[in-house]
Design a protein around this motif. Structure first.
Motif, PDB file in Angstrom:
ATOM      1  N   GLU A   1      40.783  38.852  32.218  1.00  0.00           N
ATOM      2  CA  GLU A   1      40.391  39.631  34.398  1.00  0.00           C
ATOM      3  C   GLU A   1      39.712  40.867  33.582  1.00  0.00           C
ATOM      4  O   GLU A   1      38.346  41.026  34.130  1.00  0.00           O
ATOM      5  CB  GLU A   1      41.569  40.434  34.909  1.00  0.00           C
ATOM      6  CG  GLU A   1      40.807  40.881  36.773  1.00  0.00           C
ATOM      7  CD  GLU A   1      40.298  40.274  37.252  1.00  0.00           C
ATOM      8  OE1 GLU A   1      39.505  41.169  38.379  1.00  0.00           O
ATOM      9  OE2 GLU A   1      40.589  39.949  37.571  1.00  0.00           O
TER      10      GLU A   1
ATOM     11  N   ARG B   1      36.548  39.474  32.157  1.00  0.00           N
ATOM     12  CA  ARG B   1      35.931  38.497  32.961  1.00  0.00           C
ATOM     13  C   ARG B   1      35.245  39.951  33.368  1.00  0.00           C
ATOM     14  O   ARG B   1      33.523  40.212  34.297  1.00  0.00           O
ATOM     15  CB  ARG B   1      36.656  37.920  33.940  1.00  0.00           C
ATOM     16  CG  ARG B   1      37.074  37.123  33.298  1.00  0.00           C
ATOM     17  CD  ARG B   1      37.736  35.859  34.294  1.00  0.00           C
ATOM     18  NE  ARG B   1      36.756  35.317  35.511  1.00  0.00           N
ATOM     19  CZ  ARG B   1      36.435  34.326  36.018  1.00  0.00           C
ATOM     20  NH1 ARG B   1      37.517  33.601  35.190  1.00  0.00           N
ATOM     21  NH2 ARG B   1      35.673  33.462  36.511  1.00  0.00           N
TER      22      ARG B   1
ATOM     23  N   THR C   1      38.328  38.352  39.730  1.00  0.00           N
ATOM     24  CA  THR C   1      37.154  37.795  38.897  1.00  0.00           C
ATOM     25  C   THR C   1      38.092  36.799  38.411  1.00  0.00           C
ATOM     26  O   THR C   1      37.368  35.563  38.467  1.00  0.00           O
ATOM     27  CB  THR C   1      36.525  38.765  38.260  1.00  0.00           C
ATOM     28  OG1 THR C   1      37.142  38.327  37.289  1.00  0.00           O
ATOM     29  CG2 THR C   1      35.535  39.692  38.331  1.00  0.00           C
TER      30      THR C   1
END
Length: 407
Positions: A46, A49, A397
């Motif tokens: 995460e 990203r 995301t």
């Protein structure tokens, strides 16, 4: 608040930068989404990203998770073994997917075979008229969790179709010799052991091990167009059961964590009042499931009732005071993440202010925590992921919270 949360988040992630091999006597921990490397890797994916950390950190944790033999035995599930690792790999960004494509394909093939074997066994158990166990159907190790993986990776495939068909069958009452108990009534206690406190087993209403886990998957699948015959009726059956056992307090509706045979006979639960409003057993998880059921069925009354229950539980100081840890499963991280996801889908405008109300309390509790568990489900990695949601003020995301079925 956001700056303080970001400082805390950085401190937590710094502790989890370098992978540590699992204990020699517990090599399985590496491939555990709940406790081990697989779950901690979700945090680094995460962050990568979001552009907050280099990909190498995530890759190191992924490598640690698959350093040993990854199990696809019938005892594995979403939180351990091949399904856990495959879920982890489903969250990687497109720019690096080629690095893991072969592993994903191999894992997916084994998990598909696993799903068919376990669905066959579960349907045979239903045919025999015997009660299930948690391990057959729950989110952690059962077919609901495995179905969550397929909803994310192969929503049009036969494996998810069969899992959904099994969950529909699970909502039908047990045979006459079991006096028409709900089909999800297990033959053991909440701790998975046979106990004099739970003669004849129990019926569990929670998300982690109870019938609202299947409700979440059935509703999420229907909402996304993955359907099987009887699915809307199965959702209604579970919602009717929740309506029957919903209790009223001055501060709003609540549900018991589980029911005994004595509760069924008395028509009321032995639990005297609301427990902590957690994801795993409490009002947060149950109300999110009911909200999604209302959305999936296009039933605005059902949706509104569960949104009201969620708001009232998460603005009740007494219920919030009973939350004593920071994890995703039964602590502040799970409550905050569930509230954010529920607000994103809500008709009730009050839910859109919940994250601002809960954020300071979540941050304060996370900051003051003592002993540290590094894991995803009950430890720092999960707390850090929910803090990432708080600091960015956006939903994940990577979709990491799909393993909680609240996304």
């Amino acid at each position: 608040m956001t700056a303080l949360a970001a400082e805390l988040l950085l401190r937590l992630t710094d502790r989890l930068t370098d992978p540590v091999p699992p204990p020699a006597d517990e090599p399985w921990r590496a491939q555990s989404l709940a406790e081990g490397s697989a779950g901690i890797a979700l945090l680094h994916i995460e962050r990568a990203r979001l552009g907050q950390a280099p990909w190498k950190h995530a890759h190191h944790w992924i490598t640690q998770a698959v350093a040993g033999e990854v199990s696809a035995a019938d005892t594995t599930g979403l939180l351990l073994g091949a399904p856990a690792v495959a879920f982890l790999l489903s969250t990687t960004p497109p720019s690096v997917e080629h690095l893991y494509a072969d592993a994903r394909a191999t894992l997916h093939r084994h998990i598909t075979q696993l799903a068919h074997r376990r669905t066959d066994a579960a349907l045979e158990r239903i045919h025999q008229g015997e009660p299930p166990s948690f391990a057959e159907y729950d989110v952690f190790y059962g077919l609901t969790g495995i179905g969550a993986y397929f909803l994310r990776t192969d929503p049009g495939g036969t494996a998810l179709e069969r899992v959904l068909g099994y969950l529909v069958a699970l909502t039908r009452p047990l045979g006459e010799e079991h006096r028409g108990l709900p089909g999800w009534w297990v033959d053991h206690g909440p701790n998975r052991e046979h106990s004099a406190d739970f003669p004849g087993g129990h019926g569990n209403l929670g998300v982690a091990h109870g019938i609202t886990g299947p409700l979440l998957l059935l509703a999420q699948a229907l909402r996304r167009g993955a359907t099987v015959p009887g699915q809307p009726d199965a959702i209604r059956t579970i919602c009717d059961h929740l309506d029957t056992w919903q209790q009223q307090a001055e501060t709003g509706p609540w549900w018991p964590e589980h029911l005994t045979r004595r509760d069924l006979a008395a028509g009321r639960p032995h639990q005297p009042g609301p427990a902590r409003p957690s994801w795993c057993y409490g009002t947060a998880g149950i109300a999110r499931a009911g909200q999604l059921a209302g959305i999936a069925l296009n039933d605005t009354r059902l949706q509104a009732a569960h949104e009201d229950a969620l708001h009232r539980a998460l603005t009740d100081p007494a219920q919030l005071a009973s939350v004593t840890d920071n994890g995703l499963c039964h602590g502040w991280a799970g409550i905050y993440q569930t509230a954010v996801r529920a607000a994103h889908d809500a008709h009730d405008p009050r839910l859109r202010g919940l994250s601002a109300l809960l954020g300071p309390a979540f941050r304060a509790h996370a900051r003051s925590a003592g002993d540290r568990n590094p894991g995803f489900l009950n430890g720092d990695a999960g707390t850090a992921l929910a803090l990432t949601t708080l600091t960015t003020q956006q939903t994940p995301t990577s979709g990491w919270d799909a393993c909680l079925l609240i996304d």
